[in-house]
Design an enzyme around this catalytic site. Structure first.
Site, PDB file in Angstrom:
ATOM      1  N   ARG A 142      -8.028  12.029   0.748  1.00  0.00           N
ATOM      2  CA  ARG A 142      -8.886  10.956  -0.419  1.00  0.00           C
ATOM      3  C   ARG A 142      -9.513   9.914   0.643  1.00  0.00           C
ATOM      4  NH1 ARG A 142      -9.557  11.071  -6.119  1.00  0.00           N
ATOM      5  NH2 ARG A 142      -9.156  13.175  -6.517  1.00  0.00           N
TER       6      ARG A 142
ATOM      7  N   ARG B 210     -13.177   5.638  -4.356  1.00  0.00           N
ATOM      8  CA  ARG B 210     -13.045   4.737  -4.466  1.00  0.00           C
ATOM      9  C   ARG B 210     -12.349   3.387  -4.278  1.00  0.00           C
ATOM     10  NH1 ARG B 210     -12.544   7.363 -10.555  1.00  0.00           N
ATOM     11  NH2 ARG B 210     -10.940   8.244  -9.032  1.00  0.00           N
TER      12      ARG B 210
ATOM     13  N   ARG C 110     -21.713   5.452  -4.558  1.00  0.00           N
ATOM     14  CA  ARG C 110     -21.515   6.339  -6.079  1.00  0.00           C
ATOM     15  C   ARG C 110     -22.598   5.572  -7.173  1.00  0.00           C
ATOM     16  NH1 ARG C 110     -20.741   8.340 -10.361  1.00  0.00           N
ATOM     17  NH2 ARG C 110     -18.163   8.888 -10.748  1.00  0.00           N
TER      18      ARG C 110
ATOM     19  N   TYR D 159      -7.750  24.982 -13.713  1.00  0.00           N
ATOM     20  CA  TYR D 159      -9.346  23.969 -14.116  1.00  0.00           C
ATOM     21  C   TYR D 159     -10.138  24.542 -14.594  1.00  0.00           C
ATOM     22  CZ  TYR D 159      -7.253  18.911 -11.150  1.00  0.00           C
ATOM     23  OH  TYR D 159      -6.831  18.535 -11.296  1.00  0.00           O
TER      24      TYR D 159
HETATM   25  C1  LIG Z   1      -7.165  18.351  -7.617  1.00  0.00           C
HETATM   26  C2  LIG Z   1      -8.417  17.963  -6.539  1.00  0.00           C
HETATM   27  C3  LIG Z   1      -9.183  18.066  -7.151  1.00  0.00           C
HETATM   28  N1  LIG Z   1     -10.352  17.192  -5.911  1.00  0.00           N
HETATM   29  C4  LIG Z   1      -9.454  17.783  -5.093  1.00  0.00           C
HETATM   30  C5  LIG Z   1      -8.433  17.987  -5.234  1.00  0.00           C
HETATM   31  C6  LIG Z   1      -7.215  18.611  -4.600  1.00  0.00           C
HETATM   32  C7  LIG Z   1      -6.178  17.589  -4.430  1.00  0.00           C
HETATM   33  C8  LIG Z   1      -5.830  16.625  -5.522  1.00  0.00           C
HETATM   34  O1  LIG Z   1      -4.669  16.991  -5.863  1.00  0.00           O
HETATM   35  O2  LIG Z   1      -5.760  15.379  -5.414  1.00  0.00           O
HETATM   36  C9  LIG Z   1     -10.041  17.035  -3.337  1.00  0.00           C
HETATM   37  C10 LIG Z   1     -10.767  16.123  -2.955  1.00  0.00           C
HETATM   38  N2  LIG Z   1     -11.200  15.060  -3.682  1.00  0.00           N
HETATM   39  C11 LIG Z   1     -12.516  14.764  -3.188  1.00  0.00           C
HETATM   40  C12 LIG Z   1     -12.020  14.741  -2.018  1.00  0.00           C
HETATM   41  C13 LIG Z   1     -12.999  14.527  -0.883  1.00  0.00           C
HETATM   42  C14 LIG Z   1     -12.421  14.296   0.901  1.00  0.00           C
HETATM   43  C15 LIG Z   1     -11.248  13.236   1.092  1.00  0.00           C
HETATM   44  O3  LIG Z   1     -11.756  12.127   1.749  1.00  0.00           O
HETATM   45  O4  LIG Z   1     -10.018  14.035   0.875  1.00  0.00           O
HETATM   46  C16 LIG Z   1     -10.995  15.934  -1.543  1.00  0.00           C
HETATM   47  C17 LIG Z   1     -10.700  16.820  -1.252  1.00  0.00           C
HETATM   48  C18 LIG Z   1     -13.129  13.347  -3.561  1.00  0.00           C
HETATM   49  C19 LIG Z   1     -12.837  13.664  -5.287  1.00  0.00           C
HETATM   50  N3  LIG Z   1     -12.968  14.018  -6.404  1.00  0.00           N
HETATM   51  C20 LIG Z   1     -13.285  13.229  -6.872  1.00  0.00           C
HETATM   52  C21 LIG Z   1     -13.071  11.586  -6.815  1.00  0.00           C
HETATM   53  C22 LIG Z   1     -13.290  11.032  -7.536  1.00  0.00           C
HETATM   54  C23 LIG Z   1     -14.925  10.714  -8.053  1.00  0.00           C
HETATM   55  C24 LIG Z   1     -15.452   9.601  -8.377  1.00  0.00           C
HETATM   56  O5  LIG Z   1     -16.243   8.903  -8.073  1.00  0.00           O
HETATM   57  O6  LIG Z   1     -15.859   8.992  -9.932  1.00  0.00           O
HETATM   58  C25 LIG Z   1     -13.164  11.938  -5.134  1.00  0.00           C
HETATM   59  C26 LIG Z   1     -13.670  10.673  -4.820  1.00  0.00           C
HETATM   60  C27 LIG Z   1     -12.974  13.485  -8.718  1.00  0.00           C
HETATM   61  C28 LIG Z   1     -12.111  14.419  -8.892  1.00  0.00           C
HETATM   62  N4  LIG Z   1     -11.459  15.677  -8.348  1.00  0.00           N
HETATM   63  C29 LIG Z   1     -10.812  16.334  -9.089  1.00  0.00           C
HETATM   64  C30 LIG Z   1      -9.737  14.982  -9.790  1.00  0.00           C
HETATM   65  C31 LIG Z   1      -8.694  15.964 -10.527  1.00  0.00           C
HETATM   66  C32 LIG Z   1     -11.012  14.017  -9.984  1.00  0.00           C
HETATM   67  C33 LIG Z   1     -10.991  13.344 -10.892  1.00  0.00           C
HETATM   68  C34 LIG Z   1      -9.721  12.154 -10.533  1.00  0.00           C
HETATM   69  C35 LIG Z   1     -10.318  10.876 -10.055  1.00  0.00           C
HETATM   70  O7  LIG Z   1     -11.062  10.550 -10.587  1.00  0.00           O
HETATM   71  O8  LIG Z   1     -10.113  10.563  -8.385  1.00  0.00           O
HETATM   72  C36 LIG Z   1      -9.904  17.931  -8.534  1.00  0.00           C
END
Ligand SMILES: Cc1c2[nH]c(c1CCC(=O)O)Cc1[nH]c(c(CCC(=O)O)c1C)Cc1[nH]c(c(CCC(=O)O)c1C)Cc1[nH]c(c(C)c1CCC(=O)O)C2
Length: 341
Positions: free
Chosen positions: A19, A23, A32, A145
């Site tokens: 990540r 944000r 975004r 999920y």
């Molecule tokens: C479980 C999981 C998800 N997504 C991901 C996982 C596995 C890793 C982990 O356990 O965290 C993986 C993921 N999600 C994202 C990436 C991008 C690459 C990186 O920079 O690592 C990667 C590799 C961007 C994202 N994925 C998400 C965001 C935030 C979205 C936004 O901008 O509102 C980003 C940058 C959204 C997301 N996506 C997911 C959730 C639970 C959420 C909401 C939580 C949150 O809002 O932080 C599912």
């Protein structure tokens, strides 16, 4: 990073952060807002390339990870998905075999075409020495999920299906094995030099189901991807696996393993095969806290893994409230190593 994945111990280990885009960066929040929804960001190559590059410009990580999300896979299978502000992802849950008929592979690669285009563009947009990482969620975590319809505390629905109707649940996992292997191959063909399988909820299963729903599907995906791309290293991240990390690395076939925050670096250094590349595992909250504690925790991890193939990373993703300066401090310390900060 590719040298570390090939089993070389580097004096200065390569680093990237799960990540690393997101944000906590003001330039991400700005883009975004312009994109509209999070999925619009993921499916628009102009935006996705830009967001992937943002952390590299600031911190010069050794790897760029494709900007996307693990949940585009169920979305591309036709499961409705939305990201609700402050609530995270929401899907229309699938709870039994009959409901599997709502899914279809027909538009899978068509829906994911912008992801492949993003990777193709990134191959020339990132610096030559920077490794391009593709990724997917592992079947167990994606099923969590899909069945719960979002995040969950207990994962009771998905576990009850897996425990109560293993043959039926296997049909969902088999579908995910097939499309995930295909998806990773397409990412490699578009330019990904390594791929990571995120199994974020691996740690909620006892050992028997862990073997069946975490190790076994991962082993099958690794075999399918290796049959087409034998030289592309695959990183497994079975978050929360605990003692089962040993079985996971012995039996899944992954080339490298990501360690979560709870794994003791000294335990890992002693108990995982010395030639196995490991990645991790600074607590993301330590990065958010910063200061002397961050510097000391970082040194401790670097020391524990000094003489083996190692990639510095967090034990889970960067959290939203992380001050960007703390990431700059960390990058500076890592670049100086083995000289102390
Ligand atoms: C479980 C999981 C998800 N997504 C991901 C996982 C596995 C890793 C982990 O356990 O965290 C993986 C993921 N999600 C994202 C990436 C991008 C690459 C990186 O920079 O690592 C990667 C590799 C961007 C994202 N994925 C998400 C965001 C935030 C979205 C936004 O901008 O509102 C980003 C940058 C959204 C997301 N996506 C997911 C959730 C639970 C959420 C909401 C939580 C949150 O809002 O932080 C599912």
């Amino acid at each position: 990073m590719l040298a570390a994945l090939a089993g070389e111990a580097r004096a200065r280990p390569p680093f990237w952060l799960m990540r690393q885009a997101g944000r906590y960066l003001p330039e991400y929040r700005e883009l975004r807002a312009k994109a509209g929804s999070f999925l619009d960001l993921c499916y628009n190559p102009d935006f996705a390339v830009e967001v992937t590059l943002q952390p590299l410009r600031r911190y010069g990580m050794d790897a760029a990870i494709l900007f996307s999300d693990i949940l585009v896979v169920p979305h591309a299978l036709g499961q409705p998905l939305a990201y609700l502000e402050g609530e995270g992802p929401k899907l229309d849950p699938i709870r039994n075999v009959a409901e599997l008929s709502r899914l279809s592979k027909d538009r899978f690669h068509q829906t994911l075409a912008p992801v492949y285009e993003t990777l193709r563009r990134l191959t020339t947009a990132i610096p030559d020495q920077t490794t391009l990482i593709g990724f997917a969620g592992a079947p167990w975590t994606i099923a969590c999920y899909m069945v719960e319809g979002g995040g969950s505390k207990e994962y009771a629905h998905v576990k009850r299906w897996a425990y109560g109707d293993p043959e039926g649940f296997a049909r969902l996992i088999d579908l995910l094995v097939e499309v995930t292997a295909d998806y990773l191959c397409a990412q490699i063909e578009a330019g990904a030099e390594t791929v990571q399988l995120f199994d974020s909820w691996a740690g909620v299963l006892p050992i028997g189901p862990f073997r069946r729903w975490v190790i076994e599907p991962t082993r099958r995906i690794v075999a399918l991807v290796k049959a087409r791309h034998p030289n592309t290293p695959i990183i497994g991240f079975p978050r929360g696996a605990g003692h089962a990390y040993e079985d996971y690395v012995a039996d899944s076939g992954v080339d490298a393993v990501g360690l979560d925050t709870t794994v003791s670096p000294l335990w890992a250094a002693r108990n995982l095969q010395t030639r196995l590349p490991v990645q991790g595992n600074l607590d993301p909250i330590m990065l958010a806290a910063g200061g002397k504690a961050l510097a000391a925790a970082t040194d401790e991890i670097l020391e524990a893994f000094a003489n083996r193939p190692f990639i510095f990373n967090l034990g889970h993703g960067v959290i939203q409230t992380t001050p960007p300066e703390h990431v700059a401090d960390l990058a500076r310390q890592l670049r100086r190593w083995p000289e102390r900060g």
